[in-house]
Design an enzyme around this catalytic site. Structure first.
Site, short mmCIF file in Angstrom:
data_model
loop_
_atom_site.label_atom_id
_atom_site.label_comp_id
_atom_site.label_asym_id
_atom_site.label_seq_id
_atom_site.Cartn_x
_atom_site.Cartn_y
_atom_site.Cartn_z
N ASP A 13 0.83 -1.21 0.00
CA ASP A 13 0.00 0.00 0.00
C ASP A 13 0.86 1.26 0.00
O ASP A 13 1.95 1.28 0.60
CB ASP A 13 -0.90 -0.02 1.24
N ASN A 61 -10.40 -2.95 -7.04
CA ASN A 61 -9.60 -2.01 -7.83
C ASN A 61 -10.12 -1.82 -9.25
O ASN A 61 -9.76 -0.85 -9.92
CB ASN A 61 -8.14 -2.47 -7.89
#
Length: 255
Positions: A13, A61
Site C-alpha cells: 500500500d 480495484n
C-alpha cells in the site's frame, strides 16, 4: 535465521500517495512499487522464505479510473519481462479471478508461470483481481457444483468426494481449504501492510486466521530490505500461541 517465516504475505500500500506527495502521476508510484517488489523478492529468496504472496490488484480495484486500471495492467505486462524470476530461481504463480483480466495479460501470466515452473528457491504468488470474499464464494460454488454432480451421477468419483452419498459434516475446514486458490501453499506466518493503514482489505481472510500482523507507515515504493528485516524481527519476538495458554506452550516445549 532459524526462525524465518516460510510464507510472508504483503499488502503493498502507498504507491499512489507516494507519487501524489511528489507531484507525480499515480502511475509513477506503481512503477516505483515494481522496483520494491524486485528488492523484496531478492531479499526474501536470500533469507530462505519459501512463499511470498503480494496483493497486487483487488477485485475492488476494477472500480478505479479506467486510465489507472489500464496503466496497472500494462505495468503487469512489462514487469513480467523482468528476469528476476530466473536470476533468483523463483517460481511465479497467480491467484485471483482471471476471467476479468485482459487476454493479452492473461497469456503473459500463463507464459511466466510455465517458464518458471521448475524454479524452486521460492514461489512468488501474485494476488491479481483477487479478494478473499470472492475466493471463498468461488470455493463454495465449486463444492456445491461437485456435490450436485455427484448426486446426479453417483457412479462417478470426483476429485474431492467419494461415492456413497454426501453429508453436511463432510464439509470440513480441510475440504474448504482444498477449494481455495491457495491450496498449493501453507498459510502465511507473517502478514505485512505498508502505507500506514490498519486494515486487512479483503486479503487472505481465511488463511491469516493465525498469522502475525505487522503494519508500518512506510509507503511501498520506499520499503526496503531493512524494513523487511524489522518486520521479520517483530515476528520473531512474538510467541505464537494458536489459542493455547502459556503453560500449555511451555509444557509442549518441554516435551
Amino acid at each position: 535465521m532459524t526462525r524465518i517465516p516460510q510464507h510472508i504475505a504483503i499488502i503493498m500500500d502507498g504507491n499512489g500517495r507516494w507519487a501524489t506527495e511528489r507531484g507525480l502521476d499515480r502511475s509513477e508510484g506503481h512503477k516505483e512499487g515494481v522496483e520494491a517488489v524486485r528488492r523484496i523478492t531478492s531479499e526474501c529468496t536470500r533469507l530462505g522464505v519459501k512463499y511470498l504472496t503480494l496483493y497486487t490488484f483487488s477485485t475492488e480495484n476494477w472500480n478505479r479510473p479506467a486510465d489507472e486500471v489500464a496503466a496497472l495492467m500494462g505495468l503487469v505486462l512489462t514487469s513480467l519481462e523482468d528476469e528476476i524470476f530466473m536470476t533468483n530461481n523463483v517460481r511465479f504463480r497467480v491467484i485471483g479471478d482471471r476471467s476479468r483480466i485482459p487476454d493479452v495479460v492473461n497469456r503473459k501470466l500463463s507464459e511466466t508461470e510455465e517458464h518458471t515452473a521448475q524454479n524452486d528457491a521460492m514461489t512468488m504468488v501474485v494476488a491479481l483481481s483477487y479478494s478473499s470474499r470472492w475466493e471463498i464464494t468461488n470455493a463454495v460454488r465449486q463444492i456445491v457444483t461437485e456435490v450436485h454432480d455427484l448426486e446426479e451421477n453417483p457412479w462417478r468419483v470426483l476429485k474431492n468426494w467419494k461415492t456413497g452419498g454426501f453429508r453436511a459434516e463432510d464439509i470440513t475446514e480441510e475440504v474448504i481449504s482444498k477449494y481455495l486458490c491457495t491450496n498449493f501453499m501453507p498459510d502465511p506466518e507473517l502478514l505485512i501492510r505498508t502505507g500506514g493503514e490498519l486494515r486487512i482489505s479483503n486479503y487472505l481472510l481465511w488463511q491469516i486466521a493465525y498469522s502475525e500482523l505487522y503494519f508500518c507507515d512506510t509507503y511501498w515504493p520506499d520499503f526496503n530490505e531493512e524494513d523487511l528485516h524489522r518486520a521479520i524481527a517483530s515476528y520473531q519476538s512474538r510467541q505464537r500461541r494458536f489459542g493455547k495458554t502459556e503453560a500449555q506452550i511451555e509444557a509442549q516445549n518441554e516435551e
